[in-house]
Design an enzyme around this catalytic site. Structure first.
Site, PDB file in Angstrom:
ATOM      1  N   ARG A  81     -11.816  16.187   7.608  1.00 10.09           N
ATOM      2  CA  ARG A  81     -12.571  16.498   6.387  1.00 10.09           C
ATOM      3  C   ARG A  81     -14.013  16.863   6.728  1.00 10.09           C
ATOM      4  O   ARG A  81     -14.629  16.239   7.600  1.00 10.09           O
ATOM      5  CB  ARG A  81     -12.582  15.297   5.439  1.00 10.09           C
ATOM      6  CG  ARG A  81     -11.283  15.133   4.682  1.00 10.09           C
ATOM      7  CD  ARG A  81     -11.273  13.874   3.849  1.00 10.09           C
ATOM      8  NE  ARG A  81     -10.267  12.953   4.325  1.00 10.09           N
ATOM      9  CZ  ARG A  81     -10.188  11.675   3.996  1.00 10.09           C
ATOM     10  NH1 ARG A  81     -11.076  11.138   3.185  1.00 10.09           N
ATOM     11  NH2 ARG A  81      -9.236  10.918   4.490  1.00 10.09           N
TER      12      ARG A  81
ATOM     13  N   ASN B 121       0.875  -1.178   0.000  1.00  8.73           N
ATOM     14  CA  ASN B 121       0.000   0.000   0.000  1.00  8.73           C
ATOM     15  C   ASN B 121       0.910   1.224   0.000  1.00  8.73           C
ATOM     16  O   ASN B 121       1.480   1.588   1.028  1.00  8.73           O
ATOM     17  CB  ASN B 121      -0.886  -0.040   1.253  1.00  8.73           C
ATOM     18  CG  ASN B 121      -1.828   1.144   1.316  1.00  8.73           C
ATOM     19  OD1 ASN B 121      -1.759   2.063   0.487  1.00  8.73           O
ATOM     20  ND2 ASN B 121      -2.705   1.135   2.311  1.00  8.73           N
TER      21      ASN B 121
ATOM     22  N   GLU C 177      -8.167  -4.890   5.184  1.00  9.72           N
ATOM     23  CA  GLU C 177      -8.013  -4.606   3.752  1.00  9.72           C
ATOM     24  C   GLU C 177      -6.867  -5.417   3.150  1.00  9.72           C
ATOM     25  O   GLU C 177      -6.949  -5.871   2.006  1.00  9.72           O
ATOM     26  CB  GLU C 177      -7.808  -3.106   3.541  1.00  9.72           C
ATOM     27  CG  GLU C 177      -9.075  -2.325   3.856  1.00  9.72           C
ATOM     28  CD  GLU C 177      -8.862  -0.838   4.020  1.00  9.72           C
ATOM     29  OE1 GLU C 177      -9.113  -0.106   3.068  1.00  9.72           O
ATOM     30  OE2 GLU C 177      -8.458  -0.406   5.116  1.00  9.72           O
TER      31      GLU C 177
ATOM     32  N   LYS D 217       3.412   0.833   3.037  1.00 10.06           N
ATOM     33  CA  LYS D 217       3.056  -0.186   4.030  1.00 10.06           C
ATOM     34  C   LYS D 217       3.103  -1.535   3.342  1.00 10.06           C
ATOM     35  O   LYS D 217       2.716  -1.648   2.170  1.00 10.06           O
ATOM     36  CB  LYS D 217       1.628   0.042   4.536  1.00 10.06           C
ATOM     37  CG  LYS D 217       1.497   1.223   5.464  1.00 10.06           C
ATOM     38  CD  LYS D 217       0.117   1.208   6.112  1.00 10.06           C
ATOM     39  CE  LYS D 217      -0.325   2.609   6.396  1.00 10.06           C
ATOM     40  NZ  LYS D 217      -1.730   2.869   6.311  1.00 10.06           N
TER      41      LYS D 217
ATOM     42  N   ARG E   3     -10.011   9.055  20.615  1.00 13.32           N
ATOM     43  CA  ARG E   3      -9.753   8.736  22.024  1.00 13.32           C
ATOM     44  C   ARG E   3      -9.765  10.025  22.828  1.00 13.32           C
ATOM     45  O   ARG E   3     -10.351  10.101  23.907  1.00 13.32           O
ATOM     46  CB  ARG E   3      -8.423   8.002  22.178  1.00 13.32           C
ATOM     47  CG  ARG E   3      -8.546   6.545  21.777  1.00 13.32           C
ATOM     48  CD  ARG E   3      -7.219   5.895  21.636  1.00 13.32           C
ATOM     49  NE  ARG E   3      -6.675   6.190  20.312  1.00 13.32           N
ATOM     50  CZ  ARG E   3      -5.842   5.405  19.642  1.00 13.32           C
ATOM     51  NH1 ARG E   3      -5.423   4.305  20.196  1.00 13.32           N
ATOM     52  NH2 ARG E   3      -5.405   5.730  18.450  1.00 13.32           N
TER      53      ARG E   3
ATOM     54  N   GLY F 110     -13.031   5.546  10.425  1.00 11.38           N
ATOM     55  CA  GLY F 110     -11.623   5.709  10.779  1.00 11.38           C
ATOM     56  C   GLY F 110     -11.295   7.182  10.658  1.00 11.38           C
ATOM     57  O   GLY F 110     -12.199   8.015  10.764  1.00 11.38           O
ATOM     58  N   ASN F 111     -10.025   7.518  10.425  1.00 12.88           N
ATOM     59  CA  ASN F 111      -9.704   8.925  10.172  1.00 12.88           C
ATOM     60  C   ASN F 111     -10.504   9.439   8.992  1.00 12.88           C
ATOM     61  O   ASN F 111     -11.078  10.512   9.031  1.00 12.88           O
ATOM     62  CB  ASN F 111      -8.219   9.084   9.890  1.00 12.88           C
ATOM     63  CG  ASN F 111      -7.472   9.302  11.176  1.00 12.88           C
ATOM     64  OD1 ASN F 111      -7.967   9.971  12.078  1.00 12.88           O
ATOM     65  ND2 ASN F 111      -6.289   8.726  11.266  1.00 12.88           N
ATOM     66  N   GLY F 112     -10.510   8.646   7.914  1.00 11.19           N
ATOM     67  CA  GLY F 112     -11.469   8.864   6.840  1.00 11.19           C
ATOM     68  C   GLY F 112     -12.674   8.005   7.178  1.00 11.19           C
ATOM     69  O   GLY F 112     -12.528   6.988   7.854  1.00 11.19           O
TER      70      GLY F 112
ATOM     71  N   ARG G 286      -2.546  -2.100  -3.471  1.00 10.92           N
ATOM     72  CA  ARG G 286      -3.731  -1.258  -3.294  1.00 10.92           C
ATOM     73  C   ARG G 286      -3.630  -0.109  -4.297  1.00 10.92           C
ATOM     74  O   ARG G 286      -2.629   0.609  -4.324  1.00 10.92           O
ATOM     75  CB  ARG G 286      -3.765  -0.697  -1.876  1.00 10.92           C
ATOM     76  CG  ARG G 286      -4.941   0.229  -1.692  1.00 10.92           C
ATOM     77  CD  ARG G 286      -4.817   1.039  -0.434  1.00 10.92           C
ATOM     78  NE  ARG G 286      -5.973   1.893  -0.308  1.00 10.92           N
ATOM     79  CZ  ARG G 286      -5.949   3.075   0.294  1.00 10.92           C
ATOM     80  NH1 ARG G 286      -4.847   3.528   0.829  1.00 10.92           N
ATOM     81  NH2 ARG G 286      -7.039   3.792   0.375  1.00 10.92           N
TER      82      ARG G 286
ATOM     83  N   HIS H 114     -12.879   3.299   0.106  1.00 12.58           N
ATOM     84  CA  HIS H 114     -12.887   2.257   1.137  1.00 12.58           C
ATOM     85  C   HIS H 114     -13.573   0.983   0.625  1.00 12.58           C
ATOM     86  O   HIS H 114     -14.069   0.181   1.412  1.00 12.58           O
ATOM     87  CB  HIS H 114     -13.645   2.699   2.418  1.00 12.58           C
ATOM     88  CG  HIS H 114     -13.033   3.845   3.152  1.00 12.58           C
ATOM     89  ND1 HIS H 114     -13.796   4.865   3.689  1.00 12.58           N
ATOM     90  CD2 HIS H 114     -11.752   4.132   3.453  1.00 12.58           C
ATOM     91  CE1 HIS H 114     -13.001   5.734   4.290  1.00 12.58           C
ATOM     92  NE2 HIS H 114     -11.755   5.309   4.165  1.00 12.58           N
TER      93      HIS H 114
ATOM     94  N   ASN I  28     -13.669   0.180  17.973  1.00 15.20           N
ATOM     95  CA  ASN I  28     -13.195   0.398  19.352  1.00 15.20           C
ATOM     96  C   ASN I  28     -13.985   1.389  20.191  1.00 15.20           C
ATOM     97  O   ASN I  28     -13.813   1.411  21.401  1.00 15.20           O
ATOM     98  CB  ASN I  28     -11.744   0.903  19.310  1.00 15.20           C
ATOM     99  CG  ASN I  28     -10.808  -0.123  18.702  1.00 15.20           C
ATOM    100  OD1 ASN I  28     -10.631  -1.190  19.257  1.00 15.20           O
ATOM    101  ND2 ASN I  28     -10.248   0.195  17.555  1.00 15.20           N
TER     102      ASN I  28
ATOM    103  N   GLY J  53     -11.004   2.010  12.902  1.00 19.92           N
ATOM    104  CA  GLY J  53     -10.531   2.377  14.243  1.00 19.92           C
ATOM    105  C   GLY J  53     -11.638   2.775  15.209  1.00 19.92           C
ATOM    106  O   GLY J  53     -11.715   2.249  16.330  1.00 19.92           O
ATOM    107  N   ILE J  54     -12.506   3.677  14.794  1.00 20.02           N
ATOM    108  CA  ILE J  54     -13.564   4.157  15.692  1.00 20.02           C
ATOM    109  C   ILE J  54     -14.704   3.133  15.766  1.00 20.02           C
ATOM    110  O   ILE J  54     -15.187   2.800  16.848  1.00 20.02           O
ATOM    111  CB  ILE J  54     -14.072   5.538  15.205  1.00 20.02           C
ATOM    112  CG1 ILE J  54     -12.921   6.551  15.244  1.00 20.02           C
ATOM    113  CG2 ILE J  54     -15.252   6.019  16.033  1.00 20.02           C
ATOM    114  CD1 ILE J  54     -13.118   7.762  14.363  1.00 20.02           C
TER     115      ILE J  54
HETATM  116  P1  AMP Z   1      -8.177   4.327  11.463  1.00 19.14           P
HETATM  117  O1  AMP Z   1      -8.097   5.423  10.430  1.00 19.14           O
HETATM  118  O2  AMP Z   1      -9.083   3.202  11.051  1.00 19.14           O
HETATM  119  O3  AMP Z   1      -6.840   3.879  11.954  1.00 19.14           O
HETATM  120  O4  AMP Z   1      -8.907   4.983  12.748  1.00 19.14           O
HETATM  121  C1  AMP Z   1      -8.348   6.024  13.496  1.00 19.14           C
HETATM  122  C2  AMP Z   1      -9.316   6.403  14.621  1.00 19.14           C
HETATM  123  O5  AMP Z   1      -9.639   5.213  15.347  1.00 19.14           O
HETATM  124  C3  AMP Z   1      -8.767   7.407  15.622  1.00 19.14           C
HETATM  125  O6  AMP Z   1      -9.715   8.452  15.821  1.00 19.14           O
HETATM  126  C4  AMP Z   1      -8.594   6.605  16.897  1.00 19.14           C
HETATM  127  O7  AMP Z   1      -9.006   7.336  18.016  1.00 19.14           O
HETATM  128  C5  AMP Z   1      -9.524   5.435  16.734  1.00 19.14           C
HETATM  129  N1  AMP Z   1      -8.929   4.228  17.354  1.00 19.14           N
HETATM  130  C6  AMP Z   1      -8.007   3.414  16.795  1.00 19.14           C
HETATM  131  N2  AMP Z   1      -7.661   2.428  17.668  1.00 19.14           N
HETATM  132  C7  AMP Z   1      -8.375   2.623  18.798  1.00 19.14           C
HETATM  133  C8  AMP Z   1      -8.478   1.947  20.044  1.00 19.14           C
HETATM  134  N3  AMP Z   1      -7.756   0.851  20.313  1.00 19.14           N
HETATM  135  N4  AMP Z   1      -9.340   2.459  20.966  1.00 19.14           N
HETATM  136  C9  AMP Z   1     -10.081   3.557  20.693  1.00 19.14           C
HETATM  137  N5  AMP Z   1     -10.027   4.233  19.518  1.00 19.14           N
HETATM  138  C10 AMP Z   1      -9.197   3.786  18.587  1.00 19.14           C
END
Ligand code: AMP
Length: 404
Positions: free
Chosen positions: A247, A7, A391, A14, A292, A216-218, A91, A180, A342, A338-339
């Site tokens: 964004r 990627n 992915e 990556k 977080r 996630g971030n996106g 990717r 995505h 978690n 991520g969000i």
């Molecule tokens: P990503 O782009 O999928 O890596 O997601 C990033 C987002 O996921 C960030 O806002 C992080 O706060 C959240 N995130 C990732 N890992 C954790 C975790 N173990 N616990 C809580 N939030 C997480």
């Protein structure tokens, strides 16, 4: 067969080496700051310590060389030679309307992908540099391209057309593409399997209506009907749709001219602001983009975080409503990334909007993080779950499917 998944971003690469039979990761890592001072390779063979090697990387060719050397290193490596890599899966972000699925990379595929560079100027050229570097170093190894946009090519015209003069679609292919896709594809398949295992063994992906929230971030939401994407929240670019880390997501397009005139900004500056200074960061007037931090501040009652969190969650709930209408119902709502995997506070807040769907949440199941879990109650009319996205594994599966 060992499959190397790559990627490649503009200054990063990556990688993950996956055994295509057991689907286990053998080694993974990242090359960071390629072409910039302070570049480094972080490498980890599974079960061993992470190794960080600060080393000059002028370009992606050097980065790929270092990755191959790390994988075949006599002490920390996992292969005895490059020839043990059976195929490479890349990717690729934007395949425009040309690619509806993953493809074996040929000169024609590279040319057709280059023709989509205008639509993803930050991503596609970087992805292709990674492809060229791998082809140079492993000329006999088959390479497969897995496009972020491909899964969404099943969207019907009414979902992908914008309400602007049709000639711009004809001339420039201005339309919704969505992103995505690899994640939405993987997660919808696994959500259906979880539904079959836990809720109704008689129903499979082919007859389920699934809304996948990739947070996630996106972030994007996709309506998956009978295994096919029928609508998704990102558009021509990944700026549209949900409120994200930095964004804006959906805005009234007239805001662009309004702010350009008021603030003396160029169109490019407004677009950069919408991409990099907006979303939950903008709503907090410059706070953190990490959920977080935002969640901790929200729970502590900090006004900026409360404002950002409420707007963020509200937009997700609106899209779920829209996609329930688009599919004339919904069987599964699935959170990922991520969000989504978690953050049970975000999940709870979204579900608070969904009582009209007959959704009931089991709060103790919703506490489970980073694992596959159904967290709706048994009597809930719609199953609500979280499925960790993968992915890289999806890219490895597609690569295996194509080369064999
Ligand atoms: P990503 O782009 O999928 O890596 O997601 C990033 C987002 O996921 C960030 O806002 C992080 O706060 C959240 N995130 C990732 N890992 C954790 C975790 N173990 N616990 C809580 N939030 C997480």
């Amino acid at each position: 067969m060992n499959i190397l998944v790559i990627n490649c971003g503009s200054s990063s690469l990556k990688f993950q080496l996956i055994n295509s039979v057991s689907e286990e990761t053998i080694a993974k890592g990242i090359c960071e700051r390629i072409g910039i001072d302070g570049s480094q390779l972080v490498y980890q063979a599974v079960g061993k310590d992470k190794i960080t090697n600060v080393v000059k990387m002028d370009d992606h060719l050097k980065a790929v060389k270092l990755v191959l050397n790390a994988l075949t290193d006599p002490v920390n490596g996992v292969l005895s030679s490059f020839s043990e890599i059976g195929a490479v899966g890349h990717r690729l972000v934007h395949g425009g309307e040309k690619f509806h699925s993953s493809v074996l990379i040929t000169d024609e595929v590279i040319k057709a992908t280059e023709e989509c560079n205008d639509l993803a100027p930050l991503h596609n050229p970087a992805n292709l540099i990674g492809v060229q570097a791998c082809r140079e170093l492993m000329p006999g190894t088959p390479m497969v391209g897995v496009f972020d946009t491909a899964f969404h090519q099943t969207m019907p015209e009414e979902a992908y057309l914008y309400g602007i003069p049709y000639e711009y679609y004809e001339k420039y292919k201005v339309r919704r593409y969505g992103f995505h896709g690899t994640s939405h594809n993987y997660v919808s398949q696994h959500a259906a399997l979880l539904y079959q295992a836990k809720i109704d063994a008689a129903r499979s992906l082919e007859d389920l209506k699934i809304i996948v929230c990739h947070l996630g971030n996106g972030a994007s939401v996709t309506a998956v009907k009978n295994g096919k994407s029928i609508d998704t929240s990102m558009g021509l670019t990944p700026l549209e749709g949900l409120i994200m880390g930095t964004r804006s997501g959906d805005i009234d397009p007239a805001i662009i001219e309004f702010l350009a005139l008021k603030e003396g900004m160029s169109i490019q500056e407004v677009t950069a602001m919408l991409n990099k200074k907006s979303g939950v960061v903008g709503l907090q007037n410059g706070g953190s983009s990490d959920f977080r931090d935002i969640t901790a501040d929200y729970l502590a009652g900090k006004a900026e975080a409360v404002r950002a969190m409420k707007a963020y969650v509200y937009r997700i709930a609106k899209y779920i409503g829209a996609y329930t209408a688009a599919m004339n119902g919904v069987d599964i709502i699935c959170f990922t990334a991520g969000i989504g995997e978690n953050n049970n506070v975000v999940r709870t807040m979204v579900c608070e909007y969904l009582g009209y769907l007959g959704i009931e949440i089991d709060e103790s199941a919703n506490e489970i993080k980073g694992e596959e879990v159904v967290f709706s109650k048994a009597n809930s009319k719609v199953a609500v779950m979280s499925v960790p996205t993968d992915e890289e594994l999806m890219i490895a599966r597609d690569t295996k499917g194509i080369v064999s």
